[in-house]
Design a protein around this motif. Structure first.
Motif, mmCIF file in Angstrom:
data_model
loop_
_atom_site.group_PDB
_atom_site.id
_atom_site.type_symbol
_atom_site.label_atom_id
_atom_site.label_comp_id
_atom_site.label_asym_id
_atom_site.label_seq_id
_atom_site.Cartn_x
_atom_site.Cartn_y
_atom_site.Cartn_z
ATOM 1 N N ASN A 1 -10.292 0.284 -4.850
ATOM 2 C CA ASN A 1 -11.291 -0.946 -4.786
ATOM 3 C C ASN A 1 -10.743 -2.057 -5.546
ATOM 4 O OD1 ASN A 1 -12.955 0.605 -3.054
ATOM 5 N ND2 ASN A 1 -14.250 0.955 -4.823
ATOM 6 N N LEU A 2 -10.166 -1.799 -6.788
ATOM 7 C CA LEU A 2 -9.462 -2.804 -7.313
ATOM 8 C C LEU A 2 -8.326 -3.428 -6.685
ATOM 9 C CD1 LEU A 2 -9.201 -4.420 -9.966
ATOM 10 C CD2 LEU A 2 -7.880 -2.423 -11.122
ATOM 11 N N TYR A 3 -7.475 -2.299 -6.212
ATOM 12 C CA TYR A 3 -6.102 -2.913 -5.375
ATOM 13 C C TYR A 3 -6.576 -3.883 -4.303
ATOM 14 C CZ TYR A 3 -2.282 -2.247 -2.484
ATOM 15 O OH TYR A 3 -1.415 -2.679 -1.407
ATOM 16 N N SER A 4 -7.935 -3.349 -3.553
ATOM 17 C CA SER A 4 -8.191 -4.171 -2.645
ATOM 18 C C SER A 4 -8.881 -5.737 -3.072
ATOM 19 C CB SER A 4 -9.245 -3.332 -1.859
ATOM 20 O OG SER A 4 -9.625 -4.247 -0.516
ATOM 21 N N ALA A 5 -9.442 -5.645 -4.178
ATOM 22 C CA ALA A 5 -10.056 -6.690 -4.601
ATOM 23 C C ALA A 5 -9.144 -7.843 -5.038
ATOM 24 C CB ALA A 5 -10.939 -6.483 -5.720
ATOM 25 N N LEU A 6 -8.044 -7.302 -5.367
ATOM 26 C CA LEU A 6 -6.830 -8.218 -5.708
ATOM 27 C C LEU A 6 -5.859 -8.722 -4.570
ATOM 28 C CD1 LEU A 6 -5.725 -6.473 -9.176
ATOM 29 C CD2 LEU A 6 -6.839 -8.577 -8.718
ATOM 30 N N ASP B 1 -5.573 -15.354 10.690
ATOM 31 C CA ASP B 1 -4.505 -14.463 10.180
ATOM 32 C C ASP B 1 -4.855 -13.909 8.910
ATOM 33 O OD1 ASP B 1 -1.876 -13.520 10.673
ATOM 34 O OD2 ASP B 1 -1.107 -14.383 8.972
ATOM 35 N N ASP B 2 -5.731 -14.842 8.055
ATOM 36 C CA ASP B 2 -6.145 -14.211 6.784
ATOM 37 C C ASP B 2 -7.202 -13.140 7.055
ATOM 38 O OD1 ASP B 2 -4.405 -15.819 5.264
ATOM 39 O OD2 ASP B 2 -5.970 -17.381 5.173
ATOM 40 N N TYR B 3 -8.000 -13.384 8.173
ATOM 41 C CA TYR B 3 -8.969 -12.644 8.328
ATOM 42 C C TYR B 3 -8.385 -11.161 8.876
ATOM 43 C CZ TYR B 3 -12.435 -10.411 11.897
ATOM 44 O OH TYR B 3 -12.883 -9.434 12.630
ATOM 45 N N ARG B 4 -7.071 -11.382 10.104
ATOM 46 C CA ARG B 4 -6.446 -9.933 10.374
ATOM 47 C C ARG B 4 -6.229 -9.308 8.982
ATOM 48 N NH1 ARG B 4 -1.667 -8.934 8.958
ATOM 49 N NH2 ARG B 4 -1.168 -11.041 9.084
ATOM 50 N N GLN B 5 -5.508 -9.889 8.153
ATOM 51 C CA GLN B 5 -5.258 -9.227 6.876
ATOM 52 C C GLN B 5 -6.134 -8.678 6.200
ATOM 53 O OE1 GLN B 5 -2.678 -11.506 4.337
ATOM 54 N NE2 GLN B 5 -2.987 -9.931 2.602
ATOM 55 N N SER C 1 -6.464 -4.627 5.244
ATOM 56 C CA SER C 1 -6.875 -4.375 3.873
ATOM 57 C C SER C 1 -7.799 -3.606 3.555
ATOM 58 C CB SER C 1 -6.789 -5.601 3.095
ATOM 59 O OG SER C 1 -6.840 -5.113 1.741
ATOM 60 N N SER C 2 -9.043 -3.968 4.393
ATOM 61 C CA SER C 2 -10.412 -3.096 3.928
ATOM 62 C C SER C 2 -10.234 -1.626 4.635
ATOM 63 C CB SER C 2 -11.351 -3.904 4.921
ATOM 64 O OG SER C 2 -12.736 -3.003 4.658
ATOM 65 N N TRP D 1 1.018 -1.131 -0.139
ATOM 66 C CA TRP D 1 -0.042 -0.004 -0.099
ATOM 67 C C TRP D 1 1.011 1.202 0.038
ATOM 68 C CZ3 TRP D 1 0.489 3.287 4.058
ATOM 69 C CH2 TRP D 1 1.221 2.589 5.398
ATOM 70 N N ARG D 2 2.077 1.122 0.538
ATOM 71 C CA ARG D 2 3.038 2.310 0.339
ATOM 72 C C ARG D 2 3.292 2.538 -0.943
ATOM 73 N NH1 ARG D 2 4.182 -0.137 5.216
ATOM 74 N NH2 ARG D 2 4.066 1.211 7.126
ATOM 75 N N GLN D 3 3.283 1.897 -1.833
ATOM 76 C CA GLN D 3 3.762 1.992 -3.334
ATOM 77 C C GLN D 3 2.517 2.243 -3.953
ATOM 78 O OE1 GLN D 3 5.081 -2.443 -3.530
ATOM 79 N NE2 GLN D 3 6.550 -1.483 -5.033
#
Length: 442
Positions: A434-439, A143-147, A151-152, A45-47
């Protein structure tokens, strides 16, 4: 008998879960090229969010947001459960001293024991192994839930941040329009006093100017509410948010979403759905293991004075091996096994639907990105043309060869086009986020 049972069912009792999921090549529609291997979701996300003020807000949200903190605590709980399950192969050691005071026929007897008890569950049919693997799958899923939560949160902070920038731009357009329209109103008043225009022209212009001022008030209030919403994401009380000026964010020339396999491996919700299949697999395995014997070995070492003997305590040693084989359980074990198999199929269907939803979301957001990118050039041309039209009609009105109605319409058309251009830009920015988040990018 035990060896025969292990040979007959050892594979299913000990077999580790292996993912065997195929992803349709057209899961994201026809917008992804087969040779497109550069994934937007692979960026950090910093990129993507290079604005230092936005980066500071996201970092603050990651630190303070209560949803993220709760997710981290939940992951820690799952890690504790996993650590406990990994010790399941070790015996249980307990110290259980006891004492008894008994009175019968006017005689009092006292007895005591101080044993050290060691109990070990053999788990030769994979019970302990399945429990450990299930705990590990739960840990990975959380851990996936945490990510997914993080991300959201990053996407919501970025969307709200850029919404504020777009609102600032709309406010700037309205304020600039107010200045221009005030000049136009003053010109109309001069022409009215010179007898070139009737009073309705002035009144109409005053009404239009009041409408712009009302829009300024409405936009300022929207900015305050949006800042308050962003503060809520930061878990802070409402305050002003420092932000960059309009135009600091530029959409990439090309958007690459990557192969469908990237979608499977990057999105947290897809990984969660796959973890659900793994969890369901081990629960079915445990339901199968419930049909087999449970072997327990225990040993007791300590001291006891027997049944109240006066002599000092004597050494106590005992070893016990027990086997519990379910024979008739009113059909409960069979029902649990059948339901576990059905749960496994439900988890598979949920994974398929999650994958379809993910592909559809990527498709929609990518289409919006392409649409806004194509519209941007046209809207810019419209704004430039309407600006020239407004200047031309204003000059003609001053020379007496044009009416105030045409000038007013040119002003309103220009304002509408400018606002539409800003809204289209924000729609494109929002779609990219949203696309970035969707990927699955983070």
């Amino acid at each position: 008998m035990l060896v025969s049972a292990m040979l007959l069912s050892g594979c299913s009792l000990y077999q580790k879960y292996e993912a065997n999921n195929t992803v349709p090549s057209d899961i994201m529609g026809n917008v992804v090229q087969p040779d497109d291997t550069i994934s937007l979701g692979a960026l950090g996300w910093r990129q993507l969010f290079s604005d230092p003020l936005l980066q500071e807000l996201i970092e603050k949200a990651m630190k303070n947001n209560t949803d993220v903190q709760q997710a981290l605590l939940t992951v820690q709980q799952a890690q504790n459960d996993l650590a406990s399950a990994q010790l399941g192969y070790l015996p249980v050691l307990s110290f259980e001293p006891s004492g008894t005071l008994r009175r019968f026929n006017h005689e009092t007897t006292r007895s005591y024991s101080a044993p050290l008890i060691v109990t070990w569950q053999a788990g030769i049919f994979g019970q302990v192994t399945s429990k450990k693997r299930l705990a590990k799958a739960n840990r990975q899923q959380l851990d996936d839930y945490r990510q997914a939560v993080q991300s959201s949160l990053a996407a919501n902070v970025a969307n709200t941040y850029y919404q504020l920038i777009m609102l600032d731009r709309e406010l700037q357009i309205l304020q600039e329009t107010q200045v221009v329209w005030e000049e136009s109103l003053e010109a109309m008043r001069v022409l009215f006093e010179a007898g070139l225009y009737m009073s309705p022209a002035v009144y109409q212009m005053e009404a239009s100017l009041a409408s712009v001022k009302s829009g300024i008030v409405e936009t300022l209030e929207t900015i305050n509410i949006t800042e308050s919403a962003l503060c809520l994401l930061l878990s802070e009380t409402p305050h002003s948010i420092a932000r960059s000026k309009y135009g600091a964010f530029v959409l990439p020339d090309q958007l690459h979403v990557g192969l469908p396999l990237r979608l499977l491996s990057a999105r947290p919700d897809v990984r969660q759905a796959e973890r659900n299949m793994e969890i369901a697999y081990y629960k079915r395995q445990q339901a199968h293991q419930a049909f087999f014997p449970n072997i327990t070995l225990s040993a007791t070492l300590g001291w006891s004075n027997g049944e109240g003997a006066v002599n000092p305590a004597s050494f106590l040693a005992q070893a016990v091996a027990s086997l519990a084989q379910p024979l008739f359980t009113q059909g409960k074990l069979r029902a649990q096994y059948k339901n576990a198999k059905l749960d496994q199929e439900k988890a598979r269907l949920q994974f398929v639907q999650t994958l379809l939803n993910a592909g559809n979301e990527v498709y929609q957001q990518l289409r919006i990105c392409h649409k806004t990118e194509q519209k941007a050039a046209y809207l810019s041309s419209i704004v430039n043309s309407l600006h020239e039209a407004y200047i031309g009609t204003s000059e003609l009105m001053k020379n007496g060869t044009n009416t105030y109605v045409e000038v007013l319409k040119a002003q309103e058309d220009l304002l509408t086009a400018q606002i539409t251009e800003v809204q289209n830009h924000y729609e494109g920015v929002q779609a990219l986020i949203n696309l970035y988040s969707a990927l699955g990018g983070f």
